[in-house]
Design an enzyme around this catalytic site. Sequence first.
Site, PDB file in Angstrom:
ATOM      1  N   ASP A  39      -8.235  18.213 -15.022  1.00 13.84           N
ATOM      2  CA  ASP A  39      -8.555  16.904 -15.572  1.00 13.84           C
ATOM      3  C   ASP A  39      -8.245  16.951 -17.069  1.00 13.84           C
ATOM      4  O   ASP A  39      -8.925  17.645 -17.832  1.00 13.84           O
ATOM      5  CB  ASP A  39     -10.025  16.583 -15.336  1.00 13.84           C
ATOM      6  CG  ASP A  39     -10.444  15.217 -15.867  1.00 13.84           C
ATOM      7  OD1 ASP A  39      -9.706  14.630 -16.692  1.00 13.84           O
ATOM      8  OD2 ASP A  39     -11.530  14.739 -15.480  1.00 13.84           O
ATOM      9  N   LYS A  83      -9.556   5.485 -19.420  1.00 15.45           N
ATOM     10  CA  LYS A  83      -9.932   5.910 -20.764  1.00 15.45           C
ATOM     11  C   LYS A  83      -8.760   5.735 -21.738  1.00 15.45           C
ATOM     12  O   LYS A  83      -8.329   4.621 -21.996  1.00 15.45           O
ATOM     13  CB  LYS A  83     -10.440   7.346 -20.718  1.00 15.45           C
ATOM     14  CG  LYS A  83     -11.444   7.634 -19.600  1.00 15.45           C
ATOM     15  CD  LYS A  83     -12.658   6.726 -19.603  1.00 15.45           C
ATOM     16  CE  LYS A  83     -13.803   7.229 -18.726  1.00 15.45           C
ATOM     17  NZ  LYS A  83     -13.521   7.318 -17.290  1.00 15.45           N
ATOM     18  N   TYR A 104     -17.545  16.395 -16.104  1.00 16.44           N
ATOM     19  CA  TYR A 104     -17.723  14.960 -15.878  1.00 16.44           C
ATOM     20  C   TYR A 104     -18.639  14.737 -14.673  1.00 16.44           C
ATOM     21  O   TYR A 104     -18.432  15.313 -13.603  1.00 16.44           O
ATOM     22  CB  TYR A 104     -16.363  14.311 -15.649  1.00 16.44           C
ATOM     23  CG  TYR A 104     -16.434  12.900 -15.120  1.00 16.44           C
ATOM     24  CD1 TYR A 104     -17.187  11.927 -15.780  1.00 16.44           C
ATOM     25  CD2 TYR A 104     -15.768  12.544 -13.957  1.00 16.44           C
ATOM     26  CE1 TYR A 104     -17.266  10.630 -15.284  1.00 16.44           C
ATOM     27  CE2 TYR A 104     -15.843  11.255 -13.458  1.00 16.44           C
ATOM     28  CZ  TYR A 104     -16.593  10.306 -14.126  1.00 16.44           C
ATOM     29  OH  TYR A 104     -16.680   9.026 -13.621  1.00 16.44           O
ATOM     30  N   ARG A 161       0.826  -1.195   0.000  1.00 16.31           N
ATOM     31  CA  ARG A 161       0.000   0.000   0.000  1.00 16.31           C
ATOM     32  C   ARG A 161       0.867   1.255   0.000  1.00 16.31           C
ATOM     33  O   ARG A 161       0.496   2.287  -0.556  1.00 16.31           O
ATOM     34  CB  ARG A 161      -0.942   0.002   1.210  1.00 16.31           C
ATOM     35  CG  ARG A 161      -1.815   1.235   1.320  1.00 16.31           C
ATOM     36  CD  ARG A 161      -3.042   0.978   2.205  1.00 16.31           C
ATOM     37  NE  ARG A 161      -2.679   0.359   3.463  1.00 16.31           N
ATOM     38  CZ  ARG A 161      -2.295   1.018   4.565  1.00 16.31           C
ATOM     39  NH1 ARG A 161      -2.188   2.337   4.533  1.00 16.31           N
ATOM     40  NH2 ARG A 161      -2.023   0.381   5.671  1.00 16.31           N
TER      41      ARG A 161
END
Length: 368
Positions: A165, A190, A93, A41
Amino acid sequence: MRIESRVVAAGRPETPGAPVNTPIVLTAPYRNDPEDNFYSRATPTETRAALEAVLGELDGGRALAFGSGMAALSTVVNLQPVGAKVVVPDAAYSGAVGIFAHAEKTGRLSVRTVDIADTDAVIAALDGGAALLWLETMTNPLLAVPDLPVLIEAAHAAGAMVGIDATFSTPLNVRPLDLGADVVMHSATKYLAGHSDVLMGVLTTTSDELYDALFDERVHSGAIPGALESFLTLRGVRTLVLRMERAQANARELAQRLEAHPRVQRVRYPGLPSDPGHERATRLFADYGAMLGIEIAGTADDAEAVCQRVRLITHATSLGGVESLIERRARYDIDAGFGTPPNLLRMSVGIEHVEDLWADLTQALDSI
């Protein structure tokens, strides 16, 4: 090296005898080390480290991978002080709109929404101590283009961090860090991964201090990607340049043809000279992306009918894969709520043959 070479070469093992490709490393703990008791992690496996090296090369900074784009954005939000004022797009978005709305509803943040293509309105909204300005390189799904350099400069003058973004543009078309942004986000689900089979997000920054803060927040939230997802994204990003070249060429051609089609009312695509964002996109971007907003000359039902009648193009949500996808975005309340036209189809143009895509679109349009 040019970016076309770096995207292929970065992050590969270089030790003699090592594999050419970084393998999938599946582990949570590591054997104890005199310096630390490592855990994945906080300590990346070779797979995740290689992916982050490539993503950093692309954006021109240091990258951190997350389990999704939403997890990446949530990490930026969580760094803001409670009650901080943030300026965000009024149309963007839907996941981002939802995150900021939830933060305001719970009293976490004070949110100002604004049309980010309206430069004067954004600058006015920054007045009064904004802590964060959040932008998209092109808004989703309306494809408006903000004047990034002007807004970044104004936000910094107001004392605000700037997050952008850049999912629609990818680092091939614009690198917001080079324009002065503090942190860049991609939904790597994407274009970066490119095959509609991964959930992944990424944040990149040139600030060591911000990197450390984002890293610590990711450790505490546990929002890391899995080993297989890291491997698939790394494999996908190697072909980013070729995929984007083909998809963007297809999008340019389809946009021009659709603009002249009698069943199309409007095409939203910054590559068209008629588009309101054309001048800015031409000035700021290397290319115009592969997303189209197609407003049908008809009703919402007509637009839905087009989605139902395409055959090569897939009627599905998401974007950025090798396959072309289409959907009516105002079917979602959150998109309809910020003014998405009911007859607008968002099309993610893939890498199929452009004539086959055109034939599929025209048979669907001609049938309504």
